[in-house]
Write a protein that holds these residues in place. Structure first.
Motif, PDB file in Angstrom:
ATOM      1  N   GLY A 106      33.309  72.103  28.794  1.00 19.04           N
ATOM      2  CA  GLY A 106      32.620  73.341  28.474  1.00 19.04           C
ATOM      3  C   GLY A 106      32.035  73.395  27.077  1.00 19.04           C
ATOM      4  N   LEU A 107      32.323  72.397  26.261  1.00 18.27           N
ATOM      5  CA  LEU A 107      31.787  72.381  24.899  1.00 18.27           C
ATOM      6  C   LEU A 107      30.284  72.132  24.944  1.00 18.27           C
ATOM      7  N   ARG A 108      29.523  72.922  24.178  1.00 20.00           N
ATOM      8  CA  ARG A 108      28.064  72.770  24.192  1.00 20.00           C
ATOM      9  C   ARG A 108      27.600  72.040  22.930  1.00 20.00           C
ATOM     10  N   ILE A 109      27.064  70.865  23.138  1.00 22.88           N
ATOM     11  CA  ILE A 109      26.658  70.016  22.016  1.00 22.88           C
ATOM     12  C   ILE A 109      25.162  69.744  22.133  1.00 22.88           C
ATOM     13  N   ALA A 110      24.429  69.980  21.049  1.00 21.14           N
ATOM     14  CA  ALA A 110      23.017  69.600  21.022  1.00 21.14           C
ATOM     15  C   ALA A 110      22.836  68.455  20.031  1.00 21.14           C
ATOM     16  N   ILE A 111      22.139  67.410  20.491  1.00 18.21           N
ATOM     17  CA  ILE A 111      21.787  66.303  19.600  1.00 18.21           C
ATOM     18  C   ILE A 111      20.283  66.420  19.363  1.00 18.21           C
ATOM     19  N   VAL A 112      19.900  66.514  18.091  1.00 16.22           N
ATOM     20  CA  VAL A 112      18.526  66.847  17.747  1.00 16.22           C
ATOM     21  C   VAL A 112      17.898  65.715  16.939  1.00 16.22           C
ATOM     22  N   GLY A 113      16.719  65.263  17.376  1.00 16.05           N
ATOM     23  CA  GLY A 113      16.001  64.305  16.535  1.00 16.05           C
ATOM     24  C   GLY A 113      15.452  63.127  17.308  1.00 16.05           C
ATOM     25  N   ASP A 114      15.430  61.983  16.646  1.00 17.22           N
ATOM     26  CA  ASP A 114      14.791  60.795  17.203  1.00 17.22           C
ATOM     27  C   ASP A 114      15.736  60.077  18.166  1.00 17.22           C
ATOM     28  N   ILE A 115      15.820  60.619  19.383  1.00 15.51           N
ATOM     29  CA  ILE A 115      16.730  60.062  20.393  1.00 15.51           C
ATOM     30  C   ILE A 115      16.278  58.658  20.793  1.00 15.51           C
ATOM     31  N   LYS A 116      14.968  58.497  20.942  1.00 13.00           N
ATOM     32  CA  LYS A 116      14.408  57.248  21.471  1.00 13.00           C
ATOM     33  C   LYS A 116      14.908  56.024  20.718  1.00 13.00           C
ATOM     34  N   HIS A 117      14.899  56.105  19.393  1.00 13.40           N
ATOM     35  CA  HIS A 117      15.237  54.938  18.589  1.00 13.40           C
ATOM     36  C   HIS A 117      16.681  54.965  18.107  1.00 13.40           C
ATOM     37  N   SER A 118      17.520  55.808  18.706  1.00 13.31           N
ATOM     38  CA  SER A 118      18.843  56.041  18.141  1.00 13.31           C
ATOM     39  C   SER A 118      19.987  55.446  18.950  1.00 13.31           C
ATOM     40  N   ARG A 119      20.670  54.482  18.350  1.00 15.96           N
ATOM     41  CA  ARG A 119      21.893  53.957  18.964  1.00 15.96           C
ATOM     42  C   ARG A 119      23.009  54.990  18.885  1.00 15.96           C
ATOM     43  N   VAL A 120      22.962  55.861  17.870  1.00 19.06           N
ATOM     44  CA  VAL A 120      23.985  56.907  17.760  1.00 19.06           C
ATOM     45  C   VAL A 120      23.858  57.856  18.948  1.00 19.06           C
ATOM     46  N   ALA A 121      22.629  58.254  19.278  1.00 16.53           N
ATOM     47  CA  ALA A 121      22.439  59.174  20.401  1.00 16.53           C
ATOM     48  C   ALA A 121      22.920  58.549  21.706  1.00 16.53           C
ATOM     49  N   ARG A 122      22.545  57.270  21.938  1.00 15.04           N
ATOM     50  CA  ARG A 122      22.949  56.637  23.195  1.00 15.04           C
ATOM     51  C   ARG A 122      24.473  56.588  23.321  1.00 15.04           C
ATOM     52  N   SER A 123      25.152  56.283  22.212  1.00 13.52           N
ATOM     53  CA  SER A 123      26.618  56.197  22.254  1.00 13.52           C
ATOM     54  C   SER A 123      27.241  57.579  22.383  1.00 13.52           C
ATOM     55  N   ASP A 124      26.730  58.530  21.592  1.00 16.70           N
ATOM     56  CA  ASP A 124      27.311  59.874  21.600  1.00 16.70           C
ATOM     57  C   ASP A 124      27.143  60.554  22.956  1.00 16.70           C
ATOM     58  N   VAL A 125      25.978  60.400  23.558  1.00 21.31           N
ATOM     59  CA  VAL A 125      25.758  61.022  24.870  1.00 21.31           C
ATOM     60  C   VAL A 125      26.833  60.563  25.841  1.00 21.31           C
ATOM     61  N   GLN A 126      27.075  59.248  25.866  1.00 26.03           N
ATOM     62  CA  GLN A 126      28.051  58.724  26.826  1.00 26.03           C
ATOM     63  C   GLN A 126      29.464  59.190  26.488  1.00 26.03           C
ATOM     64  N   ALA A 153      28.977  47.060  15.544  1.00 19.45           N
ATOM     65  CA  ALA A 153      28.817  48.039  14.456  1.00 19.45           C
ATOM     66  C   ALA A 153      27.393  48.573  14.423  1.00 19.45           C
ATOM     67  N   GLY A 154      26.736  48.518  15.578  1.00 22.31           N
ATOM     68  CA  GLY A 154      25.375  49.036  15.680  1.00 22.31           C
ATOM     69  C   GLY A 154      24.403  47.938  16.054  1.00 22.31           C
ATOM     70  N   ASP A 155      23.767  48.060  17.239  1.00 21.34           N
ATOM     71  CA  ASP A 155      22.783  47.053  17.657  1.00 21.34           C
ATOM     72  C   ASP A 155      21.489  47.744  18.076  1.00 21.34           C
ATOM     73  N   GLY A 156      20.460  47.542  17.284  1.00 24.64           N
ATOM     74  CA  GLY A 156      19.130  48.041  17.623  1.00 24.64           C
ATOM     75  C   GLY A 156      19.152  49.522  17.946  1.00 24.64           C
ATOM     76  N   TRP A 157      18.520  49.855  19.054  1.00 24.96           N
ATOM     77  CA  TRP A 157      18.489  51.240  19.519  1.00 24.96           C
ATOM     78  C   TRP A 157      19.612  51.490  20.521  1.00 24.96           C
ATOM     79  N   HIS A 158      20.474  50.506  20.715  1.00 31.35           N
ATOM     80  CA  HIS A 158      21.352  50.489  21.878  1.00 31.35           C
ATOM     81  C   HIS A 158      22.646  51.272  21.701  1.00 31.35           C
ATOM     82  N   GLN A 159      23.564  50.779  20.881  1.00 31.83           N
ATOM     83  CA  GLN A 159      24.893  51.373  20.813  1.00 31.83           C
ATOM     84  C   GLN A 159      25.457  51.305  19.402  1.00 31.83           C
ATOM     85  N   HIS A 160      26.297  52.256  19.093  1.00 30.40           N
ATOM     86  CA  HIS A 160      27.070  52.253  17.852  1.00 30.40           C
ATOM     87  C   HIS A 160      28.404  52.906  18.218  1.00 30.40           C
ATOM     88  N   PRO A 161      29.229  52.187  18.963  1.00 31.55           N
ATOM     89  CA  PRO A 161      30.390  52.844  19.587  1.00 31.55           C
ATOM     90  C   PRO A 161      31.392  53.432  18.605  1.00 31.55           C
TER      91      PRO A 161
END
Lengths: 317, 428
Positions: free
Chosen positions: A155-175, A125-133
């Motif tokens: 073909g969908l264009r998605i931009a994720i904006v903000g603090d990527i470095k510390h974000s488990r949401v970004a890491r999960s969403d990108v994948q 349910a969220g670990d550090g900066w790692h994952q929040h699947p």
């Protein structure tokens, strides 16, 4: 599937399967009495080593709609504060008979480590900066529903904006977004990017890096804003929140440049006046509350996939 | 008088290789030659198929006593050392209390003598309490026999203080050894900064944090003329900086650990704290740089940074677990298995070269010749064995090589003329 630890562990087919199952769960959730006996007798324990009322409540609601027994274990009221080790905590609660642990921890990797000390299923349910699947799955489900993209995000264009470095949401969403075929752009000052992306794109990351939000806006299908934490200034990662807002915040002017169909998303909790300068209630494309609603259905799908059997659902749905 | 006779081995020291037997009495080598005939009351150590070399000297071990005896004691660490072929180890000063006073270093030395398995050489702190603020009493500590001084675990952050430390040390003939880490660059760091930490969501420890301090200290050696030793270098660029400094004739020496020439940051992918170490495991390119540095002598010594930790402390989340891994019992085998170097050069990096840096070149790493102190390692360079944590002599189990099959095993170790390891087992 025994555990859900990382989006990395899922194939695109598995993600699609979970999203289809979420459709069933959303239907259950829309009934006058939104409850089925699918997980009756299963014991789901929320183990939150870091506070998160919304995620915990979402999982709790999901488990209850499936008739699982639920138990809450939070650090503030537990033996962890008395110096108990993570291993001892897990082994002790496991000994009470647990089918699944829903784990939130401030340390990256803790949910994976826990799998070696229990036979129960682990949901990260969220670990550090790692994952929040489950966040990534509910984000995919929200986009899939709102833009009617059941077959994938090609073909969908998605931009994720903000603090990527510390974000488990970004890491999960990108994948997850990339697995479903989307073109993902990460937008942030270099100081808020993971080291691998500071000098530009990396083969490990299926994304494009940009520092210019304004040039992207008209072409986006989804604008995903991340929370920017106030303490980032102390580490010299940002000059000021004011400057962040000026460069990367969603203002009314920027919102007006989005395509009419474009979605605006945020994992919450929002920093009004920082990344979200406009009132999201006035944005036609905002699906931020849909994300919260869908979170329950996605978590029902995840718990059912880990603990249930297909027959149970057919009998009850 | 009965003797100890090592028969059937190949001697290997700074004068090369030759087949010969070695007889030892009263702590010294009394006869070297082919076909020595043991007398009836002599003790025989069979060394057939083995290399007989000077005992190894580890410049970098954490024995945890005083303070963390649950992880290791001087006795258990000495036993691990003896089983690894080491006859002398330099005990790092990050004990509790730290080794910044004569009383503590005398205690550490005395515990080493009591264990009687190898010579335990206490290092001293560069600064009081390793706090980086006030100079430790080098004069008193040097008079008590301390030769190597370090704040290991911490780098000395303040360049002015480091400069003064070197200047003050000049007349004492001691060596200051640096743990190169600019702390402001590694706040909260868990692993190497690169693609791996980016994916795993862990704070990174950039190579630059080591290289910046190394560069600063090389310049301080140039300024002061006082020798320095660089601990556990981990990056290819660090090796290049030392290579350059040596080419310019500066008085610098350096060591590398076996884990930094065998393991990469990819090992952290499973979040297993056994792979957390400081400085962190780095990249394949860094491994290549370390190996090249050992091969061309830029890196003088292989040192283990043996760092025992009680099992429960390594069962914590990665960012909370302490850094460090066991090394004494696997060092020789890792060097033989992984390094593309002649055996004589491996032994040099394990024995007489570190002995000189530790200031014990008068009694360790000596040629195998009549009259020399009998500190010897006898090992089978071809023997294969599998690392089983529970079988290690260390009190802790945090080896990153569990299950790995390695080549090269110590059969006997002779310390001060006494057999402390016989047939791969400690005798005391």
């Amino acid at each position: 599937m025994k555990h859900l630890l990382s989006i990395e562990d899922l194939t695109a087919d598995q993600i699609h399967g979970l999203l289809e199952l979420t459709d069933h769960m959303a239907e259950i959730s829309s009934r006058p009495i939104p409850k089925v006996p699918a997980l009756r007798g299963k014991n789901v324990v929320s183990l939150f080593f870091e506070d998160s009322t919304r995620t915990r409540t979402s999982f709790d609601t999901a488990a209850k709609r499936l008739s699982a027994d639920t138990m809450n274990f939070s650090v503030s009221s537990s033996s962890v504060n008395k110096g108990e080790s993570l291993r001892d905590t897990i082994e002790t609660i496991s000994a009470m008979g647990v089918d699944a642990f829903v784990v939130r921890h401030k340390s990256s990797g803790a949910p994976l480590q826990i799998t070696q000390w229990t036979n129960a299923s682990i949901v990260n349910a969220g670990d550090g900066w790692h994952q929040h699947p489950t966040q990534a799955l509910l984000d995919c489900y929200t986009i899939r529903t709102a833009l009617n993209r059941r077959d994938g995000f090609d073909g969908l264009r998605i931009a994720i904006v903000g603090d990527i470095k510390h974000s488990r949401v970004a890491r999960s969403d990108v994948q997850a977004f990339a697995a479903l075929g989307a073109d993902v752009t990460l937008v942030a000052p270099p100081t808020l990017l993971p080291p691998a992306l500071v000098n530009g794109n990396s083969p490990d990351w299926p994304v494009t890096v940009s520092h210019d939000l304004d040039s992207l806006l008209p072409d986006l299908d989804v604008l995903y804003l991340l929370r920017v934490q106030r303490e980032r200034m102390d580490e010299a990662l940002l000059p000021s929140l004011h400057e962040y807002s000026a460069l990367y915040g969603l203002t009314a002017e920027r919102a007006a440049r989005l395509a009419p169909h474009a979605l605006v998303m945020h994992p919450g909790p929002m920093n009004r006046g920082v990344e979200m300068v406009v009132d999201p209630g006035e944005l036609p494309g905002s699906v931020i509350l849909n994300q919260v609603t869908n979170g329950v259905a996605v978590r029902m799908a995840v718990l059912f996939s880990l603990l249930g059997s297909g027959n149970d659902l057919k009998e009850t749905a | 008088m009965s003797r100890l006779v090592i028969t059937g081995g190949t001697l290997l020291d700074q004068y090369g290789e030759r087949a010969a037997d070695v007889a030892i009495a009263a702590g010294r080598i009394v006869e070297v030659g082919a076909g020595l005939q043991p007398a009836a009351d002599d003790t025989v150590l069979a060394a057939d198929g083995c290399v007989v070399s000077p005992g190894f000297v580890d410049l970098h071990v954490h024995l945890r006593e005083p303070g963390k005896e649950e992880a290791e004691t001087i006795e258990t660490g000495s036993r691990a050392a003896a089983l690894g072929g080491f006859t002398a180890v330099v005990a790092m000063p990050n004990t509790d209390p730290a080794q910044d006073s004569v009383a503590v270093v005398q205690f550490v030395r005395a515990q080493g003598v009591r264990a009687g398995l190898c010579e335990v050489l206490p290092s001293g702190c560069i600064t009081v309490g390793r706090a980086g603020e006030m100079l430790a009493p080098y004069g008193e500590l040097a008079a008590a026999g301390v030769h190597l001084f370090t704040d290991d675990g911490n780098g000395v952050q303040d360049p002015q203080l480091m400069r003064r430390a070197l200047e003050y040390a000049k007349p004492l003939g001691i060596v200051l050894a640096q743990h190169c880490e600019v702390a402001s660059l590694t706040k909260g760091a868990v692993m190497h900064e690169g693609s791996c930490c980016s994916r795993l969501g862990l704070p990174g420890w950039p190579a630059l944090a080591e290289e910046l301090m190394l560069f600063r200290d090389i310049e301080l050696v140039r300024l002061t003329g006082v020798p320095m030793h660089f601990l556990h270098l981990s990056t290819a660029r660090s090796v290049q900086l030392v290579r350059q400094a040596k080419a310019e004739g500066l008085a610098v020496t350096a060591e590398a650990t076996p884990h930094h020439f065998t393991l990469t940051d990819e090992q952290l992918s499973g979040y297993d704290p056994v792979f957390k170490v400081n400085p962190p495991l780095r990249t394949r390119a860094d491994i290549d740089g370390i190996k090249a540095g050992l091969a061309d002598g830029t890196l003088d010594a292989i040192a283990t940074d043996h760092a025992p930790h009680a099992p429960h402390t390594k069962e914590a989340p990665l960012d909370q677990a302490p850094p460090g891994m066991l090394g004494l019992e696997t060092a020789l085998a890792l060097a033989i298995t992984e390094l593309d170097m002649p055996l004589a050069e491996i032994v040099a990096a394990l024995s007489w070269k570190p002995a000189a840096i530790a200031g014990v070149g008068d009694r360790h790493g000596r040629p195998i010749a009549v009259g020399e102190p009998a500190n010897l390692a006898v090992f089978d360079p071809g023997a294969e064995w599998t690392v089983v944590p529970a079988r290690l002599a260390s009190k802790s189990r945090n080896t990153p090589y569990a299950g790995r099959t390695l080549q090269g095993k110590v059969r006997h170790t002779v310390f001060n003329g006494n057999v402390v390891v016989r047939d791969g087992a400690a005798t005391r």
